[in-house]
Motif scaffolding. Structure first.
Motif, mmCIF file in Angstrom:
data_model
loop_
_atom_site.group_PDB
_atom_site.id
_atom_site.type_symbol
_atom_site.label_atom_id
_atom_site.label_comp_id
_atom_site.label_asym_id
_atom_site.label_seq_id
_atom_site.Cartn_x
_atom_site.Cartn_y
_atom_site.Cartn_z
ATOM 1 N N HIS A 53 1.564 1.531 -1.431
ATOM 2 C CA HIS A 53 2.612 1.938 -0.483
ATOM 3 C C HIS A 53 3.818 2.584 -1.162
ATOM 4 O O HIS A 53 4.896 2.638 -0.577
ATOM 5 N N VAL A 88 6.452 -2.402 -2.721
ATOM 6 C CA VAL A 88 7.115 -1.194 -3.196
ATOM 7 C C VAL A 88 8.121 -1.537 -4.291
ATOM 8 O O VAL A 88 8.821 -0.664 -4.781
ATOM 9 N N ASP A 89 8.196 -2.827 -4.648
ATOM 10 C CA ASP A 89 9.039 -3.218 -5.789
ATOM 11 C C ASP A 89 8.263 -2.977 -7.092
ATOM 12 O O ASP A 89 7.110 -2.533 -7.074
ATOM 13 N N ALA A 145 3.928 -8.758 0.429
ATOM 14 C CA ALA A 145 5.352 -9.084 0.306
ATOM 15 C C ALA A 145 5.598 -10.534 -0.126
ATOM 16 O O ALA A 145 6.575 -10.816 -0.819
ATOM 17 N N PHE A 189 8.363 -8.585 4.818
ATOM 18 C CA PHE A 189 8.580 -7.565 5.840
ATOM 19 C C PHE A 189 9.252 -8.163 7.068
ATOM 20 O O PHE A 189 10.254 -7.652 7.552
ATOM 21 N N THR A 205 -0.065 -11.833 1.658
ATOM 22 C CA THR A 205 -0.100 -10.752 2.655
ATOM 23 C C THR A 205 -0.511 -11.317 4.001
ATOM 24 O O THR A 205 -1.351 -12.207 4.079
ATOM 25 N N SER A 206 0.092 -10.770 5.062
ATOM 26 C CA SER A 206 -0.245 -11.234 6.409
ATOM 27 C C SER A 206 -1.582 -10.657 6.864
ATOM 28 O O SER A 206 -2.148 -11.100 7.851
ATOM 29 N N ASN A 260 -1.638 -18.316 0.230
ATOM 30 C CA ASN A 260 -0.598 -18.057 1.233
ATOM 31 C C ASN A 260 -0.201 -19.403 1.839
ATOM 32 O O ASN A 260 -1.080 -20.200 2.183
ATOM 33 N N ALA A 304 2.944 -18.199 -4.118
ATOM 34 C CA ALA A 304 2.452 -17.435 -5.272
ATOM 35 C C ALA A 304 2.923 -18.060 -6.589
ATOM 36 O O ALA A 304 2.132 -18.217 -7.525
ATOM 37 N N GLN A 332 0.631 -3.946 -2.232
ATOM 38 C CA GLN A 332 1.256 -3.262 -1.094
ATOM 39 C C GLN A 332 2.766 -3.224 -1.287
ATOM 40 O O GLN A 332 3.475 -2.639 -0.485
HETATM 41 P P1 NAD Z 1 4.213 -9.450 5.546
HETATM 42 O O1 NAD Z 1 5.698 -9.661 5.570
HETATM 43 O O2 NAD Z 1 3.562 -8.942 6.759
HETATM 44 O O3 NAD Z 1 3.525 -10.849 5.189
HETATM 45 C C1 NAD Z 1 4.016 -11.650 4.144
HETATM 46 C C2 NAD Z 1 3.036 -12.781 3.926
HETATM 47 O O4 NAD Z 1 3.452 -13.505 2.777
HETATM 48 C C3 NAD Z 1 2.939 -13.773 5.083
HETATM 49 O O5 NAD Z 1 1.582 -14.012 5.374
HETATM 50 C C4 NAD Z 1 3.605 -15.045 4.516
HETATM 51 O O6 NAD Z 1 3.029 -16.241 5.025
HETATM 52 C C5 NAD Z 1 3.323 -14.881 3.048
HETATM 53 N N1 NAD Z 1 4.269 -15.561 2.165
HETATM 54 C C6 NAD Z 1 5.592 -15.819 2.378
HETATM 55 N N2 NAD Z 1 6.117 -16.408 1.294
HETATM 56 C C7 NAD Z 1 5.121 -16.510 0.375
HETATM 57 C C8 NAD Z 1 5.062 -17.019 -0.955
HETATM 58 N N3 NAD Z 1 6.145 -17.517 -1.551
HETATM 59 N N4 NAD Z 1 3.874 -16.974 -1.608
HETATM 60 C C9 NAD Z 1 2.768 -16.460 -1.008
HETATM 61 N N5 NAD Z 1 2.778 -15.963 0.253
HETATM 62 C C10 NAD Z 1 3.947 -15.992 0.929
HETATM 63 O O7 NAD Z 1 3.909 -8.527 4.271
HETATM 64 P P2 NAD Z 1 2.669 -7.609 3.891
HETATM 65 O O8 NAD Z 1 1.409 -8.265 4.341
HETATM 66 O O9 NAD Z 1 2.847 -7.244 2.478
HETATM 67 O O10 NAD Z 1 2.836 -6.295 4.784
HETATM 68 C C11 NAD Z 1 4.059 -5.705 5.096
HETATM 69 C C12 NAD Z 1 4.382 -4.352 4.433
HETATM 70 O O11 NAD Z 1 5.771 -4.340 4.075
HETATM 71 C C13 NAD Z 1 3.679 -4.049 3.166
HETATM 72 O O12 NAD Z 1 2.929 -2.939 3.409
HETATM 73 C C14 NAD Z 1 4.720 -3.709 2.093
HETATM 74 O O13 NAD Z 1 4.586 -2.391 1.654
HETATM 75 C C15 NAD Z 1 6.027 -3.813 2.783
HETATM 76 N N6 NAD Z 1 6.994 -4.708 2.074
HETATM 77 C C16 NAD Z 1 7.093 -4.732 0.700
HETATM 78 C C17 NAD Z 1 7.979 -5.612 0.067
HETATM 79 C C18 NAD Z 1 8.081 -5.607 -1.455
HETATM 80 O O14 NAD Z 1 7.827 -4.573 -2.056
HETATM 81 N N7 NAD Z 1 8.410 -6.736 -2.097
HETATM 82 C C19 NAD Z 1 8.772 -6.460 0.818
HETATM 83 C C20 NAD Z 1 8.677 -6.392 2.228
HETATM 84 C C21 NAD Z 1 7.770 -5.526 2.826
#
Ligand code: NAD
Length: 246
Positions: free
Chosen positions: A120, A104-105, A23, A34, A192-193, A217, A235, A102
């Motif tokens: 996902h 979904v966008d 995310a 998330f 990703t977390s 990250n 990122a 991961q």
């Molecule tokens: P997560 O929310 O658990 O973790 C997000 C991670 O991104 C954190 O470690 C954070 O420190 C880091 N982060 C925050 N801003 C950042 C940046 N600008 N650059 C780099 N890193 C940054 O998300 P996850 O690990 O992807 O897991 C959660 C689940 O939620 C996923 O399976 C996903 O499918 C879903 N999800 C998807 C979206 C999307 O499609 N954009 C958004 C939210 C959640």
């Protein structure tokens, strides 16, 4: 040599690169991570209610409304400099890059990498909750404002095309992701977390198979122990620095 220079050198010489995104990859495009998405207006709901089949069946209208807001956020968002740097790198080096997300966008796809492996699902691709009970194929003939569209014949509901908690990942996607992690020289893990499995396990798969693991990250993640390099930045800042030419 700085860490950025060391990672640039790895990426310049790698024959296969796998990128696993979460995310945080889309955070600078304005899509909440998330944890962010679970805060604010929706903080009174837990993920099990919003992102599970049980939660959807218990209150389809509430879950549909939450996803409707997230879908609009995805449609309004644009790929950021990180998505663009990844797609440009892949185009410059044919056959090298696999992106596994991961998310979904559709921001990797819109940045120019349509072959992105989606673990996902796709938030913009609704599907039926059940197989058509009559075997004829359901059709949307019935949509109440604020409710998920339903089949007027059998009541089947449309649901978002994402993988919910407790559901299996698409088999072809997880197979492709594991293959890419096993076969790569460099695994780049972005935003990703590392808390959601099986995606989080890909870093270990890659490292055990001999790949160099790089994590991008701004904060610590649960899989930092697998990394050869930890690049503490976002990122959109870090990816152009490690991937762009010149
Ligand atoms: P997560 O929310 O658990 O973790 C997000 C991670 O991104 C954190 O470690 C954070 O420190 C880091 N982060 C925050 N801003 C950042 C940046 N600008 N650059 C780099 N890193 C940054 O998300 P996850 O690990 O992807 O897991 C959660 C689940 O939620 C996923 O399976 C996903 O499918 C879903 N999800 C998807 C979206 C999307 O499609 N954009 C958004 C939210 C959640």
């Amino acid at each position: 040599m700085t860490d950025v220079e060391a990672v640039r050198a790895q990426l310049a010489q790698a024959r296969r690169v796998c990128v696993l995104t979460g995310a945080g990859m889309s955070a600078e495009s304005g899509i909440p991570t998330f944890r962010d998405a679970m805060s604010g207006l929706w903080s009174r709901f837990d993920p099990a209610q919003l992102a599970s089949e049980e939660g959807f069946r218990a209150d389809p209208a509430r879950v549909w409304a939450w996803y409707a807001e997230r879908k609009q956020g995805v449609r309004d968002a644009q790929p950021n400099a990180g998505h663009v740097a990844l797609a440009d790198y892949g185009r410059r080096r044919p056959g090298v890059l696999t992106i596994v997300t991961q998310n979904v966008d559709d921001l990797h796809q819109r940045a120019g990498w349509p072959q992105t492996v989606r673990l996902h699902g796709d938030i913009l691709a609704d599907r039926w909750l059940e197989a058509c009970p009559r075997g004829l194929g359901c059709a949307i003939t019935h949509a109440q404002p604020g409710e998920p569209p339903a089949c007027a014949d059998c009541g089947n509901l449309l649901r978002p095309g994402v993988v919910w908690f407790g559901e299996m990942l698409p088999e072809d996607a997880i197979d492709a992701a594991e293959r890419a992690a096993r076969d790569c020289d460099v695994l780049l893990v972005v935003g990703t977390s590392g808390a959601v499995w099986p995606a989080a396990g890909l870093a270990r798969v890659a490292r055990r198979a001999g790949a160099k693991v790089v994590i991008v990250n701004p904060q610590a993640s649960e899989i930092d122990g697998e990394a050869h390099w930890l690049l503490r930045g976002t990122a959109a800042e870090v990816l152009p620095r490690v991937l762009d030419e010149g």
